[in-house]
Design a protein around this motif. Sequence first.
Motif, PDB file in Angstrom:
ATOM      1  N   ARG A 321      62.763  81.966 -44.871  1.00 59.76           N
ATOM      2  CA  ARG A 321      64.048  82.639 -44.623  1.00 59.76           C
ATOM      3  C   ARG A 321      65.154  82.022 -45.470  1.00 59.76           C
ATOM      4  NH1 ARG A 321      66.922  82.624 -38.682  1.00 59.76           N
ATOM      5  NH2 ARG A 321      67.398  80.490 -39.340  1.00 59.76           N
ATOM      6  N   SER A 322      65.118  80.684 -45.602  1.00 58.42           N
ATOM      7  CA  SER A 322      66.178  80.027 -46.389  1.00 58.42           C
ATOM      8  C   SER A 322      65.858  80.031 -47.877  1.00 58.42           C
ATOM      9  CB  SER A 322      66.397  78.592 -45.880  1.00 58.42           C
ATOM     10  OG  SER A 322      65.225  77.813 -46.061  1.00 58.42           O
ATOM     11  N   ASP A 323      64.571  80.136 -48.226  1.00 54.29           N
ATOM     12  CA  ASP A 323      64.182  80.115 -49.646  1.00 54.29           C
ATOM     13  C   ASP A 323      62.875  80.888 -49.783  1.00 54.29           C
ATOM     14  OD1 ASP A 323      63.231  79.637 -52.169  1.00 54.29           O
ATOM     15  OD2 ASP A 323      63.078  77.445 -51.943  1.00 54.29           O
ATOM     16  N   PHE A 330      58.134  75.678 -43.704  1.00 54.63           N
ATOM     17  CA  PHE A 330      57.565  76.728 -42.842  1.00 54.63           C
ATOM     18  C   PHE A 330      57.314  77.957 -43.709  1.00 54.63           C
ATOM     19  CE2 PHE A 330      58.557  80.121 -39.489  1.00 54.63           C
ATOM     20  CZ  PHE A 330      57.266  80.140 -39.011  1.00 54.63           C
ATOM     21  N   ILE A 331      56.076  78.143 -44.146  1.00 57.15           N
ATOM     22  CA  ILE A 331      55.790  79.100 -45.221  1.00 57.15           C
ATOM     23  C   ILE A 331      54.909  80.251 -44.764  1.00 57.15           C
ATOM     24  CG2 ILE A 331      56.175  77.514 -47.126  1.00 57.15           C
ATOM     25  CD1 ILE A 331      53.175  76.936 -47.165  1.00 57.15           C
TER      26      ILE A 331
ATOM     27  N   ARG B  66      51.877  88.095 -49.523  1.00 60.96           N
ATOM     28  CA  ARG B  66      52.550  86.944 -48.944  1.00 60.96           C
ATOM     29  C   ARG B  66      52.202  85.688 -49.717  1.00 60.96           C
ATOM     30  NH1 ARG B  66      50.673  86.974 -43.005  1.00 60.96           N
ATOM     31  NH2 ARG B  66      48.703  87.376 -44.053  1.00 60.96           N
ATOM     32  N   SER B  67      52.989  84.659 -49.477  1.00 58.72           N
ATOM     33  CA  SER B  67      52.759  83.390 -50.166  1.00 58.72           C
ATOM     34  C   SER B  67      51.526  82.678 -49.638  1.00 58.72           C
ATOM     35  CB  SER B  67      53.972  82.481 -49.986  1.00 58.72           C
ATOM     36  OG  SER B  67      55.098  83.100 -50.539  1.00 58.72           O
TER      37      SER B  67
END
Lengths: 400, 400
Positions: A321-323, A330-331, B66-67
């Motif tokens: 969400r931040s990056d 948290f990916i 997705r990542s």
Amino acid sequence: MKVGNARRNMDPDFSELDAALDDRDLDGYLIDADSTEADQYYLSGFDAPDPFLTLYDGEVHLLFSRSLEYGRANKEARADTVERYVDFGYQSKVEEYGPREAVSRVIAAFLDSYDVESIAAPPRFPLSTADRLRDRGVTVESDDESVITELRATKTDEEIEHIETAQRANEAAMAAAEELLRESRTAAKGQLLYDGERLTSERIKEEIEVTLLGHGCALDETIVACGSDAADPHDRGSGPLRAGEPIIVDIFPQHKASKYHADMTRTFVVGEPDETVAEWYELTARAHAAALDAIEPGATGAEVHDAVCDVYEEAGQPTLRSDESTETGFIHSTGHGVGLDVHELPRVAPNGGVLEPGHVVTVEPGLYDPEVGGVRIEDFVVVTEDGYENLTEYPKELVV
Amino acid sequence: MKVGNARRNMDPDFSELDAALDDRDLDGYLIDADSTEADQYYLSGFDAPDPFLTLYDGEVHLLFSRSLEYGRANKEARADTVERYVDFGYQSKVEEYGPREAVSRVIAAFLDSYDVESIAAPPRFPLSTADRLRDRGVTVESDDESVITELRATKTDEEIEHIETAQRANEAAMAAAEELLRESRTAAKGQLLYDGERLTSERIKEEIEVTLLGHGCALDETIVACGSDAADPHDRGSGPLRAGEPIIVDIFPQHKASKYHADMTRTFVVGEPDETVAEWYELTARAHAAALDAIEPGATGAEVHDAVCDVYEEAGQPTLRSDESTETGFIHSTGHGVGLDVHELPRVAPNGGVLEPGHVVTVEPGLYDPEVGGVRIEDFVVVTEDGYENLTEYPKELVV
């Protein structure tokens, strides 16, 4: 107390499917898939390894290419009718038009026998079948709303019982894994030994699999990932396990008789975790609790996901969400539905929609960095009329 | 000696795919599937549980939504490039167009980045993706020849080694099943007892599964079918097993590390078979031998199938060749290819094409009638330069 919205016992309630077809002014819904595609199993009520056709037009009609599954379908399937290619003159059509066109003519004749001239089909409906039916004048629309997948998100009491059966098996397997870690001893360089041999990811996976088999479950994959393996959330893990490093154990079995899944993750450290891992675990436990607190009917999956991101970001951890391109922190998303598929609706993620009673979702925050390893805690819960019930009955203890 | 046509060691040879694209004047081949779809695993060289895109344009390009899988794909996949939705501005496209159109725009941008304006796609390519790409001006043609599936039919030495590894595991599992039958004793009404308990289909399947797990194999299903269950070729079987009745054991595991399969069937009778079963077994063994005799490069799958039908029909048994709607007698085809899929090309059936060195096929004639039960014998072989080599090293004995 369980959710009180048991709308069906044995048979699915397809009234929302009727409504969707009415809305779009289409005659039927057609699936061409084997029963590993959960929508097919749900609509047909029949388990077969090779693709077959299911037509829904208020009733359920099955069509098989070969006689092989025909007898069994007549015995087992919940369908109103069961037919074969030969019932639509397949062999003579092959002689007249060749095998490929014969199939499209048989399917068109099958639809025509139920006065179906227009169909919705799942987004992953085979292109070839769609193009052939269009060539024969049938209207084929991709059902991008995935109405049957949407229907599946809301579980009845009976489905939740199937999921709980799978979860009890899952907990037995997790206990077997933890027991191996607990009974291992630490040799030189932190290498864990069990019964005089190096304890590996593979050894623990075998213990998990044999335990699950004994409980009527199958599984394709299990994650037992240590050290830098654990920093990649879907790395299955391999090789020797070491003391002091976080070991992620993520088990997601399918109960063979019902085909329903469970899903749970624990992170263990044998011996003393380093300070960062201990901090990450405590932070992840807080993120986990925040997500659970946010779960109630009417809340959205996005709000639950945001609750996790809030905890992590306030502690200075990167999130997607931040990056959006971060590869540490948290990916992944917070969770997903669990049922006939191990990943299904609803989403507990950015864009995740409204949660409703009967939804079964995982809550699985985690932190990852190749320099540290990974930490993840996953329970799964059913949304109830006034909150949620946790279907997971396994303790959360980092240190074994 | 093994087949001498090892055309690749690690990487597939895609020159026939290049030729097919040239013939049809298309820029690329696109797959949208998870790696349980064997063409996807074969083309991408990457094992993932969720769908991803693989574009072949002379090179192999992977695209992940997705990542999550990105890091692992970079480590493991044989691809030339690995990219993510975010690399094509997914998030801003979601804000501008909504999530659904954003995906189609990302995929179109991915194709455009390789100057791909027209693609072939497998017959089971998702309708939704195809329609969206067409809406964005991309030519999408269903590859009804299934060129990658055709490529997969011919195995290299390395692939045959994977299959042999799976088959050795399969033989260990069959031996474990036979051992349980051999060590059972017969109680009242022919019921088999093992270790003081009723011997069931389920008990033998568990023995098979645990044996396979110990040999690195997984399997979704096994058939252990007795009596009238065995009369339905794909009935998995259930419940108590009885002396004097044919018990069909059909095991088709997947070796987990390589993803290649094996496939073998034996029929057993504990004690004295009745006269019909003994006759059927002898007749099926003759049909089996006739099929093997017919296997050589240049023969067709149809000819091998006809050899089986000839034996059965001469003995007065119905076949689907003599009566297309029969439900007793020989009611399936003679065999199929085995590889990443347990059922793949080539067909050993009516319409089955030319057999070539490196083809791996089952030979599995059988007879079925609910009044009698079922009998089936299945080996599988690799076609060689001058005949075939049987990959099955398990004896064929009806009576245990």
